[in-house]
Design a protein around this motif. Structure first.
Motif, mmCIF file in Angstrom:
data_model
loop_
_atom_site.group_PDB
_atom_site.id
_atom_site.type_symbol
_atom_site.label_atom_id
_atom_site.label_comp_id
_atom_site.label_asym_id
_atom_site.label_seq_id
_atom_site.Cartn_x
_atom_site.Cartn_y
_atom_site.Cartn_z
ATOM 1 N N LYS A 98 0.822 -1.218 0.000
ATOM 2 C CA LYS A 98 0.000 0.000 0.000
ATOM 3 C C LYS A 98 0.851 1.260 0.000
ATOM 4 O O LYS A 98 0.403 2.329 -0.440
ATOM 5 N N ASN A 99 2.074 1.131 0.475
ATOM 6 C CA ASN A 99 2.999 2.270 0.495
ATOM 7 C C ASN A 99 3.773 2.388 -0.813
ATOM 8 O O ASN A 99 4.789 3.077 -0.891
ATOM 9 N N GLY A 100 3.306 1.703 -1.849
ATOM 10 C CA GLY A 100 3.963 1.785 -3.149
ATOM 11 C C GLY A 100 5.287 1.065 -3.190
ATOM 12 O O GLY A 100 6.190 1.439 -3.944
ATOM 13 N N TYR A 101 5.415 -0.002 -2.416
ATOM 14 C CA TYR A 101 6.657 -0.762 -2.308
ATOM 15 C C TYR A 101 7.837 0.145 -1.945
ATOM 16 O O TYR A 101 8.905 0.084 -2.541
ATOM 17 N N MET A 102 7.614 0.949 -0.927
ATOM 18 C CA MET A 102 8.665 1.752 -0.309
ATOM 19 C C MET A 102 8.679 1.411 1.177
ATOM 20 O O MET A 102 7.650 1.065 1.767
ATOM 21 N N ARG A 103 9.842 1.505 1.787
ATOM 22 C CA ARG A 103 9.945 1.224 3.212
ATOM 23 C C ARG A 103 9.030 2.146 4.007
ATOM 24 O O ARG A 103 8.826 3.299 3.650
ATOM 25 N N LEU A 104 8.484 1.612 5.114
ATOM 26 C CA LEU A 104 7.725 2.461 6.008
ATOM 27 C C LEU A 104 8.681 3.406 6.718
ATOM 28 O O LEU A 104 9.858 3.107 6.901
ATOM 29 N N GLU A 105 8.176 4.547 7.118
ATOM 30 C CA GLU A 105 9.049 5.525 7.773
ATOM 31 C C GLU A 105 9.547 5.016 9.119
ATOM 32 O O GLU A 105 10.655 5.317 9.542
ATOM 33 N N LEU A 108 13.674 -3.388 5.941
ATOM 34 C CA LEU A 108 12.772 -4.532 6.013
ATOM 35 C C LEU A 108 13.424 -5.742 6.676
ATOM 36 O O LEU A 108 14.601 -6.018 6.447
ATOM 37 N N PRO A 109 12.680 -6.470 7.492
ATOM 38 C CA PRO A 109 13.185 -7.746 8.010
ATOM 39 C C PRO A 109 13.353 -8.717 6.853
ATOM 40 O O PRO A 109 12.785 -8.544 5.775
ATOM 41 N N TYR A 110 14.145 -9.761 7.103
ATOM 42 C CA TYR A 110 14.438 -10.713 6.037
ATOM 43 C C TYR A 110 14.398 -12.130 6.607
ATOM 44 O O TYR A 110 15.436 -12.782 6.758
ATOM 45 N N PRO A 111 13.206 -12.630 6.943
ATOM 46 C CA PRO A 111 13.135 -13.939 7.607
ATOM 47 C C PRO A 111 13.527 -15.120 6.738
ATOM 48 O O PRO A 111 14.027 -16.123 7.247
ATOM 49 N N PHE A 112 13.296 -14.995 5.415
ATOM 50 C CA PHE A 112 13.546 -16.111 4.502
ATOM 51 C C PHE A 112 14.171 -15.589 3.217
ATOM 52 O O PHE A 112 13.927 -14.451 2.810
ATOM 53 N N ILE A 113 14.958 -16.445 2.574
ATOM 54 C CA ILE A 113 15.535 -16.137 1.268
ATOM 55 C C ILE A 113 15.387 -17.383 0.401
ATOM 56 O O ILE A 113 15.687 -18.493 0.846
ATOM 57 N N GLY A 114 14.929 -17.204 -0.820
ATOM 58 C CA GLY A 114 14.792 -18.327 -1.738
ATOM 59 C C GLY A 114 13.438 -19.009 -1.641
ATOM 60 O O GLY A 114 12.563 -18.614 -0.864
ATOM 61 N N GLN A 124 12.031 -8.179 -1.875
ATOM 62 C CA GLN A 124 12.138 -8.509 -0.457
ATOM 63 C C GLN A 124 10.785 -8.910 0.124
ATOM 64 O O GLN A 124 10.689 -9.821 0.953
ATOM 65 N N THR A 125 9.740 -8.236 -0.330
ATOM 66 C CA THR A 125 8.395 -8.548 0.144
ATOM 67 C C THR A 125 7.966 -9.933 -0.323
ATOM 68 O O THR A 125 7.344 -10.695 0.430
ATOM 69 N N GLN A 126 8.297 -10.288 -1.557
ATOM 70 C CA GLN A 126 7.976 -11.620 -2.056
ATOM 71 C C GLN A 126 8.662 -12.696 -1.219
ATOM 72 O O GLN A 126 8.072 -13.744 -0.927
#
Length: 269
Positions: free
Chosen positions: A43-50, A82-88, A128-130
């Motif tokens: 909703k933020n246009g794929y920009m980090r939240l403040e 952004l947090p990064y809990p998973f990769i791949g 990153q969101t995906q």
């Protein structure tokens, strides 16, 4: 049915029973706690939240931990990124690296990001969101459009998977990584025992148990003792240990006891 935090309980008068419910890909996707943050980012246009790019239930724990480590900046958890809990492709992986938490570098996580155009920033944050939503497809992408993403990540996974990708073409789509803690810091420090687990870590535990049932090969890239304490079932899983706990490189030299051949075999099944 009484619904509590997404899990079902059967109630018969004064008797409450939690029935055995098989974990599935569908339950993990539906109950992913990172969905709310991902929707806010979208909703933020794929920009980090403040402020506070975090799972809401984690925030009190993060604030308490950062207060405890206020004189140890290397351990502070960063929620401005952004947090990064998973990769791949975690749910489809054949090899899963067990990490501690994502690192933090001002030069890459902040400065490199700020140098990007808005279009590049959106591309990186969408990727990153995906990953957060368990919709990632590879641990490393080599296409030119991913150059901004790799710059921000300091080309980390490109370097750590180079040897196995040369040995097994396409290996990047079958290797994933899971973080013990999703939030970035310069150095990892576990929470004090009396603080307990982050709510998001309870989900990570479910995810790893699901992967154990899928007979994936786990690689202790960081914190073996903490991972075993976190998910004791790993004791009976197929696991590979690395010679250097500071180097997540998948190579014959760095994998103990023939682990590299085990990884190659899993990736070529």
């Amino acid at each position: 049915l009484d619904i509590e935090k997404g899990r079902e309980y059967l109630i018969f008068g004064n008797l409450t029973i939690k029935p055995f419910i098989m974990e599935t890909k569908e339950t993990l996707l539906k109950e992913n706690p990172w969905r709310v943050l991902a929707e806010k980012i979208e909703k933020n246009g794929y920009m980090r939240l403040e402020k506070l790019n975090a799972y809401a239930d984690d925030i009190p724990f993060i604030e308490e931990f950062n207060e405890r480590t206020k004189n140890e900046p290397e351990y502070q958890l960063h929620t401005e990124i952004l947090p990064y809990p998973f990769i791949g492709d975690v749910l489809g992986a054949r090899v899963v690296l067990l990490m501690s938490n994502p690192g933090y570098k001002v030069s890459s996580n902040i400065e490199a990001h700020e140098k990007m155009s808005d279009e590049e920033k959106r591309f990186v944050i969408r990727a990153q969101t995906q990953a957060m939503l368990l919709e990632d497809r590879a641990i490393f992408y080599s296409g030119p459009e991913y150059k901004p993403f790799n710059e921000e990540q300091d080309w980390y996974w490109a370097k750590k998977t180079r040897i196995i990708r040369e040995a097994v073409p396409g290996a990047e789509t079958k290797i994933a990584a899971v973080q013990l803690m999703a939030y970035h810091s310069r150095k990892y420090k576990p929470f004090p025992a009396k603080m307990g687990l982050l709510p998001s870590q309870e989900y990570t535990k479910r995810l790893v148990k699901y992967l154990i049932d899928k007979n994936v090969i786990f690689v202790y890239a960081r914190s073996k003792a903490q991972w075993l304490d976190f998910v004791p079932e790993l004791e009976n899983a197929t696991c590979v240990e690395l010679s250097s706990i500071r180097n997540a490189c998948l190579s014959e030299k760095n994998c103990k006891d023939g682990g590299f051949e085990k990884i190659k075999a899993a990736l070529t099944e």
